[in-house]
Design an enzyme around this catalytic site. Structure first.
Site, PDB file in Angstrom:
ATOM      1  N   PHE A  63      24.250 -30.255  35.216  1.00 24.27           N
ATOM      2  CA  PHE A  63      25.220 -30.438  36.056  1.00 24.27           C
ATOM      3  C   PHE A  63      25.978 -31.682  36.086  1.00 24.27           C
ATOM      4  CE2 PHE A  63      21.249 -28.192  37.683  1.00 24.27           C
ATOM      5  CZ  PHE A  63      21.862 -26.932  37.684  1.00 24.27           C
TER       6      PHE A  63
ATOM      7  N   LYS B 236      39.862 -19.946  32.277  1.00 18.83           N
ATOM      8  CA  LYS B 236      39.925 -21.449  32.920  1.00 18.83           C
ATOM      9  C   LYS B 236      38.222 -21.623  33.148  1.00 18.83           C
ATOM     10  CE  LYS B 236      44.027 -20.937  35.479  1.00 18.83           C
ATOM     11  NZ  LYS B 236      44.818 -20.813  36.793  1.00 18.83           N
ATOM     12  N   GLY B 237      37.887 -22.644  33.288  1.00 14.53           N
ATOM     13  CA  GLY B 237      36.458 -23.186  33.404  1.00 14.53           C
ATOM     14  C   GLY B 237      35.930 -22.433  34.889  1.00 14.53           C
TER      15      GLY B 237
ATOM     16  N   LEU C  46      35.500 -14.029  30.892  1.00 14.21           N
ATOM     17  CA  LEU C  46      35.140 -13.822  29.477  1.00 14.21           C
ATOM     18  C   LEU C  46      34.137 -13.009  29.580  1.00 14.21           C
ATOM     19  CD1 LEU C  46      35.984 -17.410  27.636  1.00 14.21           C
ATOM     20  CD2 LEU C  46      37.433 -15.099  27.850  1.00 14.21           C
TER      21      LEU C  46
ATOM     22  N   GLY D  13      32.299 -23.588  35.601  1.00 10.85           N
ATOM     23  CA  GLY D  13      31.035 -24.289  36.081  1.00 10.85           C
ATOM     24  C   GLY D  13      31.059 -24.855  37.326  1.00 10.85           C
ATOM     25  N   GLU D  14      32.032 -25.227  37.699  1.00 16.00           N
ATOM     26  CA  GLU D  14      32.133 -26.317  38.665  1.00 16.00           C
ATOM     27  C   GLU D  14      32.855 -25.526  40.103  1.00 16.00           C
ATOM     28  OE1 GLU D  14      32.072 -30.654  37.360  1.00 16.00           O
ATOM     29  OE2 GLU D  14      32.869 -29.308  35.490  1.00 16.00           O
TER      30      GLU D  14
END
Ligand code: MOS
Length: 674
Positions: free
Chosen positions: A224, A636-637, A565, A639-640
């Site tokens: 994290f 696009k990411g 994805l 994770g956050e």
């Protein structure tokens, strides 16, 4: 896709940093400062050295001669100065863990203490404007006339929010095993979000060329952000192994992690917003007060979300930082955006109420046509679609606008909304693809799978590009001897590594035998654009009018993050982030100890995070976003962004349920009942 390593993880066969079987391994246990500021005058290791199994004692009495240009937090035992409580001042190496721990207790450290100051305040005389805030952004921006905008507004809010220090608490503690080979090469099994960067930082600390260090980190039990930069566990293991002449294992305890592995800075944030009679913003001002430690400056970009979010003729954002006698804050999931959006999106809810406009509509009417601060066009931006889709799924049009009206027995019920955003960046990476003797494809990249499913998504990316089934692709990652790759951080791992994997697969298809790629040039020539993911968070809460207990009965996140994805992996990331946001809203808080320095609440008995019973209904959905201006995958990411906005949505729902506006997190029963 199911996770490729799922079976080895649930059967306990996946090897984590402290678990690598190593011959003749010894153990190292830290000794931490008991004062927050001052000097170590003497370390008496005599009793410890006489204890069973003890091989060596490391301490500031005998500096190990780490290089001067090492990160100050990694130059262990190099100075007698104590700059925060819990700092490493010594460590014991012994044949067993228990021997090392017992002897660490017997190391006597004398101090010359000085008065300390560990409390962030908005009127602290030491506050200053940093040169830059993370990740190299201007600390202050100003456009238009905020005072004039506020003066002309039909509705205004002037509110201050506070958030406490927070700790990441990954399941796997920070741990490392270090082995020095005969030829002087150092091998470290570390728990890290990036083996290439970890190798470089360790090499720099020891004054070694990078090729003399290898970091292996096949499985990581969460990070994290706390494992995004090298932590003292790796350096300590290597120093101890050198001193003992044997491989050495270090595994921080949960309590040690609270001192030694970083935390999210507490924040004080003042928001002044104005809107005209139609709800159009006339001014936005966001000032963030945050802290850093004495050793290195860490300036979190707390007040930056306004630069991205809403159209306004006047926008001012500013950061003020103070260096306190505390451990240096560090990265924690969506650093900056997460606490910043908590404050901005809570203030937007207050503005909606003041202006008498629906909070979903308030956000929609302030949708910008280009990035508010930079003026750059967005590569894609689907916030309004997310808000409308979430409102539809949440029956928002049936919501009672006024707070405190829905009651079911002792329970007050309310709903809240907040927007979400996170940058969509990528960094340069390398990757290699080869064909093995079975005709299968082997992808090599020094990526990190910190529990996100990186191994799996890279398999899928390669299989798609090669036009083969995923079971014919084998991804090797988590080893700095593989092609260099950037950190699993900033929600850009997949975008960065995936770009290199696609290019390597394309090269293999063109050439047949082997494909290698280095995306340095490709990334450097990326057009300057505003690239961000967006989302809308909706929460329903039930608040007991008897106990003040808050239950989140429903959380819904609608995200627009380019091409998704893999649905299964993405859903896990989103609901994980949202759950962490729920913890931020209602439970998580590391208390600062004014009296002695350091932190109180240093374990999971006291630092509460949501358990399964706390999250009965978390839904994450996404809209299909086509964006060809990002990377070869169009992603696009993710994770956050899941954590961003969640705390505001819950706080706004608590207000809608109760009429009570709690402006300092976490929203505990005591704050509801006052
Ligand atoms: Mo994330 S805080 O960039 O690992």
């Amino acid at each position: 896709m199911n996770r490729i390593e799922g079976r080895v993880k649930v059967t306990g066969l996946a090897t984590y940093a402290a678990e690598y079987p190593v011959e003749d391994v010894a153990y190292c246990y830290p000794v931490q400062s008991t004062i927050a500021r001052g000097r170590v005058t003497r370390v008496d290791a005599g009793a410890a050295l006489a204890m069973p199994g003890v091989l060596a004692v490391l301490s500031v009495d005998d500096p190990p001669g780490l290089t001067g240009d090492a990160d100050a937090e990694l130059a262990l035992f190099g100075s007698r100065d104590v700059v925060y409580r819990g700092q490493l001042v010594a460590a014991v190496v012994a044949g067993t863990y228990d021997e090392a721990r017992a002897a660490a207790d017997a190391v006597r450290v004398d101090y010359e203490p000085q008065a300390h100051d560990v409390r962030l305040r908005a009127d602290h005389p030491g506050l200053y404007r940093p040169e830059v805030v993370n990740p190299n952004l201007a600390p202050d921006t100003e456009k238009g006339d905020v005072e004039a905008g506020l003066a002309a507004a039909a509705a205004t809010v002037d509110v201050t929010y506070t958030t406490p220090p927070l700790h990441n608490n990954p399941m796997e503690p920070h741990a490392a095993v270090a082995l020095w080979a005969e030829d002087g090469r150092l091998l470290v099994y570390d728990s890290t979000q990036g083996t290439s960067g970890d190798r470089d930082a360790i090499a720099k600390t020891f004054g070694l060329p990078p090729e003399q260090v290898r970091v292996v980190s096949r499985h990581v039990g969460g990070g994290f952000g706390s494992k995004g930069t090298t932590r003292p566990n790796a350096v300590l293991a290597a120093l101890a192994a050198r001193a003992a002449g044997r491989p050495v294992k270090v595994a921080f305890t949960r309590q040690q992690m609270f001192d030694l592995t970083g935390y999210r800075t507490p924040t004080i944030q003042r928001l002044r917003l104005g809107a005209d009679a139609d709800g159009r913003l006339t001014a936005v001002e966001h000032v963030g007060y945050v802290q850093s430690g004495r050793l290195v400056e860490f300036a979190e970009q707390t007040a930056t979300p306004g630069r991205v979010m809403y159209a306004t003729p006047a926008l001012r954002t500013a950061h003020r930082l103070v260096r306190l006698d505390v451990a240096t804050p560090s990265w924690m999931r969506a650093p900056g955006e997460c606490p910043g959006m908590y404050a901005l999106e809570s203030a937007m809810d207050e503005l909606a109420e003041a202006a008498g406009i629906d909070p979903v509509e308030l956000r929609i009417v302030n949708e910008p046509t280009s990035e508010p601060d930079s003026g750059l066009p967005f590569s894609s931006r689907s916030l309004v679609t997310c808000l409308r889709e979430g409102a539809r799924r949440f029956d928002w049009d049936r919501r009672e606008p006024a707070p405190g009206l829905r009651r079911e027995g002792e329970w007050l019920v309310g709903t809240g909304v907040a927007a979400s955003t996170y940058p969509a960046r990528r960094w340069a990476s390398r990757a290699t693809v080869t064909v093995d003797e079975d005709g299968d494809f082997v992808v090599q990249v020094a990526a990190a799978d910190i529990g996100t499913g990186a191994r799996t998504v890279l398999t899928r990316i390669a299989a798609d590009c090669l036009g083969v089934a995923p079971d014919r692709v084998h991804v090797e990652l988590g080893d700095s001897d593989l092609p260099d790759a950037p950190v699993a951080g900033g929600s850009m791992g997949t975008a960065s590594w995936g770009s290199a994997v696609v290019r390597a697969c394309e090269a293999l298809r063109a050439d047949g035998g082997q494909g290698t790629a280095d995306t340095t040039e490709e990334v450097r020539s990326d057009e300057e654009l505003a690239r961000h993911a967006f989302g809308a968070q909706f929460a329903e809460v039930r608040v007991s009018s008897v106990t003040g207990e808050i239950r989140v009965s429903r959380l819904l996140g609608v995200f627009a993050a380019g091409r998704i994805l893999d649905a299964k992996l993405a859903r896990s990331q989103f609901i994980g982030g949202m759950t962490m946001g729920m913890g931020m809203a209602l439970m998580e808080e590391t208390l600062t100890d004014d009296e002695f320095g350091g932190f109180l609440r240093r374990d999971l008995a006291q630092y509460h995070v949501p358990a399964c019973a706390d999250v009965p209904a978390v839904e994450a959905v996404w809209i299909d976003e086509q964006d060809g201006l990002l990377n070869p995958m169009g992603s696009k990411g993710i994770g956050e962004i899941g954590i961003v906005g969640t705390a505001a949505a819950i706080g706004n729902a608590v207000h809608h349920a109760t009429g009570r506006r709690v402006r300092d997190l976490p929203i505990t029963p005591a704050k509801i009942l006052v």
